[in-house]
Design an enzyme around this catalytic site. Structure first.
Site, short mmCIF file in Angstrom:
data_model
loop_
_atom_site.label_atom_id
_atom_site.label_comp_id
_atom_site.label_asym_id
_atom_site.label_seq_id
_atom_site.Cartn_x
_atom_site.Cartn_y
_atom_site.Cartn_z
N PHE A 1 0.82 -1.21 0.00
CA PHE A 1 0.00 0.00 0.00
C PHE A 1 0.86 1.26 0.00
O PHE A 1 0.57 2.21 -0.70
CB PHE A 1 -0.90 0.03 1.25
CG PHE A 1 -2.17 -0.77 1.11
CD1 PHE A 1 -2.51 -1.39 -0.09
CD2 PHE A 1 -3.04 -0.88 2.18
CE1 PHE A 1 -3.69 -2.11 -0.22
CE2 PHE A 1 -4.23 -1.60 2.07
CZ PHE A 1 -4.55 -2.21 0.87
N GLN B 1 -0.94 -9.40 8.29
CA GLN B 1 -1.99 -8.48 7.84
C GLN B 1 -2.34 -8.77 6.39
O GLN B 1 -3.23 -8.16 5.82
CB GLN B 1 -1.50 -7.03 7.97
CG GLN B 1 -1.17 -6.65 9.40
CD GLN B 1 -0.33 -5.38 9.46
OE1 GLN B 1 -0.85 -4.29 9.53
NE2 GLN B 1 0.98 -5.52 9.44
N HIS C 1 -6.44 -9.67 8.82
CA HIS C 1 -7.35 -8.96 7.92
C HIS C 1 -8.08 -9.89 6.97
O HIS C 1 -8.59 -9.45 5.95
CB HIS C 1 -6.58 -7.88 7.16
CG HIS C 1 -6.07 -6.79 8.08
ND1 HIS C 1 -5.00 -5.99 7.78
CD2 HIS C 1 -6.50 -6.40 9.30
CE1 HIS C 1 -4.79 -5.14 8.79
NE2 HIS C 1 -5.68 -5.38 9.72
N CYS D 1 -27.19 -16.03 2.94
CA CYS D 1 -27.36 -17.41 3.44
C CYS D 1 -26.06 -17.97 4.02
O CYS D 1 -26.07 -19.07 4.58
CB CYS D 1 -27.88 -18.32 2.32
SG CYS D 1 -26.65 -18.67 1.05
N SER E 1 4.46 -1.24 7.47
CA SER E 1 4.73 0.14 7.88
C SER E 1 4.24 0.38 9.31
O SER E 1 4.47 1.45 9.85
CB SER E 1 4.02 1.10 6.92
OG SER E 1 2.63 0.90 7.00
P1 CNA Z 1 2.16 -1.06 3.92
O1 CNA Z 1 1.62 0.03 4.75
O2 CNA Z 1 2.02 -0.96 2.44
O3 CNA Z 1 3.70 -1.20 4.31
C1 CNA Z 1 4.55 -2.09 3.66
C2 CNA Z 1 5.93 -1.91 4.24
O4 CNA Z 1 6.75 -2.95 3.72
C3 CNA Z 1 6.60 -0.59 3.89
O5 CNA Z 1 7.10 -0.02 5.08
C4 CNA Z 1 7.74 -0.98 2.94
O6 CNA Z 1 8.89 -0.20 3.13
C5 CNA Z 1 8.01 -2.40 3.34
N1 CNA Z 1 8.48 -3.27 2.26
C6 CNA Z 1 8.01 -3.37 0.99
N2 CNA Z 1 8.66 -4.34 0.33
C7 CNA Z 1 9.58 -4.86 1.20
C8 CNA Z 1 10.55 -5.89 1.10
N3 CNA Z 1 10.72 -6.60 -0.03
N4 CNA Z 1 11.32 -6.15 2.19
C9 CNA Z 1 11.17 -5.43 3.34
N5 CNA Z 1 10.28 -4.44 3.48
C10 CNA Z 1 9.47 -4.18 2.42
O7 CNA Z 1 1.52 -2.47 4.33
P2 CNA Z 1 1.06 -2.98 5.75
O8 CNA Z 1 0.92 -4.45 5.63
O9 CNA Z 1 1.84 -2.42 6.85
O10 CNA Z 1 -0.41 -2.34 5.83
C11 CNA Z 1 -1.44 -3.07 6.22
C12 CNA Z 1 -2.45 -3.33 5.09
C13 CNA Z 1 -1.90 -3.62 3.73
C14 CNA Z 1 -3.16 -4.60 5.45
O11 CNA Z 1 -4.48 -4.29 5.71
C15 CNA Z 1 -3.07 -5.54 4.27
O12 CNA Z 1 -4.25 -6.27 4.11
C16 CNA Z 1 -2.82 -4.65 3.12
N6 CNA Z 1 -2.23 -5.25 1.90
C17 CNA Z 1 -2.04 -6.59 1.77
C18 CNA Z 1 -1.47 -7.11 0.62
C19 CNA Z 1 -1.25 -8.61 0.51
O13 CNA Z 1 -2.02 -9.39 1.06
N7 CNA Z 1 -0.17 -9.03 -0.16
C20 CNA Z 1 -1.10 -6.27 -0.44
C21 CNA Z 1 -1.35 -4.87 -0.29
C22 CNA Z 1 -1.91 -4.40 0.89
#
Ligand code: CNA
Length: 246
Positions: A34, A102, A120, A131, A190
């Protein structure tokens, strides 16, 4: 000792690790998160993603919700990456007791993790709001507009939308594992989304590891921070079969 060596040593010494993660765990599988620069929150839509993914929006604009949901949240042809595989291997070795995620993509289970708590929910599970009949992801993927059950009710994903409560059992189990573990590895999140992020406050130990590319509000609480790709980091310290990755 450098950071990777410290991480390896702590993992070697522990048999009560919990992993808490987010969307960054799956970016190496090609699923955008995100909040990164190429994440969904930095792309342009008619409404901000937080609005579209809210319960109010879902109830009032289901058609627009499902359009966004099909385009952006349902993922196609994705495979677990090195991070998912390493974590599943740590569980098989008896070191890791639970994955609290998450994410809604099911990739931890696809990699072989068994004790996974999906805060989530999951795009792979869907139910009729009328249903209660269960549907797989195809019911949403292969329909147009608002997906309907054979009874006429709307099929809703088991994904927790903004404004919706988290599942009590998933929350209490996650809290129990986090409060009882001796090493907590947090990665690819994040730590901005509550109440999920608040769970890490229940960790009482002194091996809080943060594997995240970006900064988080909890950086000052971490005992070890590695700002690198989580799949690369975990695969460099966990010996597992990564041959399924091209
Ligand atoms: P976020 O807020 O998008 O944060 C992602 C974090 O991961 C950021 O701080 C990035 O710097 C870090 N990041 C990205 N790629 C890498 C990597 N390869 N190695 C290390 N760090 C990395 O996402 P959060 O999960 O914190 O936010 C919560 C939301 C996002 C939840 O409700 C999820 O359901 C939702 N989400 C889920 C998915 C999925 O299921 N794959 C995809 C997009 C969003």
């Amino acid at each position: 000792m450098n950071e990777i060596e410290t991480l390896k040593k702590w993992i070697d010494e522990s048999d009560n690790i919990v992993f808490f993660g987010g969307a960054g765990v799956s970016t190496e599988s090609g699923i955008p998160d995100f909040r990164s620069v190429d994440g969904l929150y930095n792309q342009k839509y008619d409404y901000p993603p937080e609005t579209i993914l809210s319960h109010t929006f879902f109830m009032h604009n289901p058609e627009a919700f499902y359009k966004f949901y099909r385009d952006k949240l349902i993922v196609h042809n994705v495979k677990p990456n090195k991070a998912h595989i390493a974590l599943a291997e740590l569980e098989r070795m008896g070191k890791l007791k639970a994955v609290v995620t998450q994410n809604i993509d099911g990739l931890h289970q696809a990699a072989g993790s068994k004790n996974v708590f999906e805060l989530h929910g999951s795009t792979l599970r869907n139910h009729c709001m009328n249903c209660g009949k269960f549907y797989g992801v195809e019911a949403i993927e292969n329909s147009d507009g608002i997906p309907r059950c054979e009874c006429g009710g709307i099929i809703k994903p088991d994904v927790v939308l903004y404004e919706e409560a988290l599942d009590d059992f998933v929350m209490s189990e996650s809290l129990k594992y986090i409060s009882e573990c001796d090493m907590l590895i947090i990665g690819g999140t994040s730590l901005n989304v509550y109440p999920a992020a608040g769970l890490i406050n229940y960790y009482k130990g002194h091996k809080l590891v943060l594997l995240n590319r970006g900064e988080t509000p909890y950086d000052n609480r971490a005992d070890l921070i590695i700002r690198d790709k989580i799949g690369e980091v975990l695969s460099s310290v966990v010996d597992a079969d990564y041959s399924s990755i091209a």
